[in-house]
Scaffold this active site. Structure first.
Site, PDB file in Angstrom:
ATOM      1  N   ARG A  88      44.915 -13.199  -3.809  1.00 22.29           N
ATOM      2  CA  ARG A  88      44.763 -13.706  -5.185  1.00 22.29           C
ATOM      3  C   ARG A  88      44.739 -12.551  -6.196  1.00 22.29           C
ATOM      4  O   ARG A  88      45.234 -12.677  -7.304  1.00 22.29           O
ATOM      5  CB  ARG A  88      43.510 -14.567  -5.325  1.00 22.29           C
ATOM      6  N   GLU A  91      48.269 -11.545  -6.457  1.00 25.34           N
ATOM      7  CA  GLU A  91      48.928 -12.546  -7.296  1.00 25.34           C
ATOM      8  C   GLU A  91      48.567 -12.331  -8.768  1.00 25.34           C
ATOM      9  O   GLU A  91      49.431 -12.414  -9.652  1.00 25.34           O
ATOM     10  CB  GLU A  91      48.496 -13.940  -6.840  1.00 25.34           C
ATOM     11  N   SER A 114      42.115   4.427 -16.061  1.00 20.16           N
ATOM     12  CA  SER A 114      41.678   5.200 -14.908  1.00 20.16           C
ATOM     13  C   SER A 114      40.967   4.320 -13.887  1.00 20.16           C
ATOM     14  O   SER A 114      40.168   3.454 -14.242  1.00 20.16           O
ATOM     15  CB  SER A 114      40.726   6.306 -15.357  1.00 20.16           C
TER      16      SER A 114
END
Length: 147
Positions: A88, A91, A114
């Site tokens: 996920r 995704e 960063s």
């Protein structure tokens, strides 16, 4: 003993001793997010932190020494992750990565956020339709320089 073997040992001993990541974080004096990353092999503990965690978990000296060695960071497989939770996040970056990039560049200019000078906070957020996961990430903006 390899660092991966230490990570596996930590997971086993954490379960055996019925400890939470937050309890282990108290021993390091750092956040639960940083400590979890360290104990899963992504950060380096100092001698005192490694000794404290080692004592709580009942780790051998060799494991405590490995916790103080700079790890190989970013050690997830390079293929698409198959674990549903990690997928996920993959995704999320696939869908919103260009949005993150566009908005950061519009607000800050050409550069990156960063992951070294970085903070994260993960919390449970109550919701009548089902609890939500709230993750706040804060990374220093690093502009690209011209030379």
């Amino acid at each position: 003993m390899t660092r991966n073997e230490v990570t596996e040992l930590i997971i086993v001993h954490k379960l055996r001793h019925q400890l939470s990541w937050a309890q282990l974080a108290e021993a390091t004096g750092k956040s639960k997010e940083w400590t979890t990353a360290a104990l899963l092999g992504q950060m380096t503990l100092n001698a005192d932190q490694a000794a404290s965690v080692g004592a709580m978990l009942g780790l051998p000296d060799e494991a405590i020494e490995q916790l103080q060695v700079v790890p190989y960071k970013g050690s997830l497989p390079t293929t698409v992750p198959t674990d549903p939770l990690i997928y996920r996040f993959y995704e999320l970056v696939n869908v919103y990565g260009t949005t993150f990039k566009a908005l950061i560049h519009e607000e800050f200019g050409d550069g990156i956020m960063s992951a070294i000078d970085f903070n994260m906070d993960l919390q449970r957020e109550a919701d009548p339709n089902g609890d939500r996961v709230k993750i706040v990430m804060s990374g220093k903006f690093l502009p690209y320089k011209s030379f």
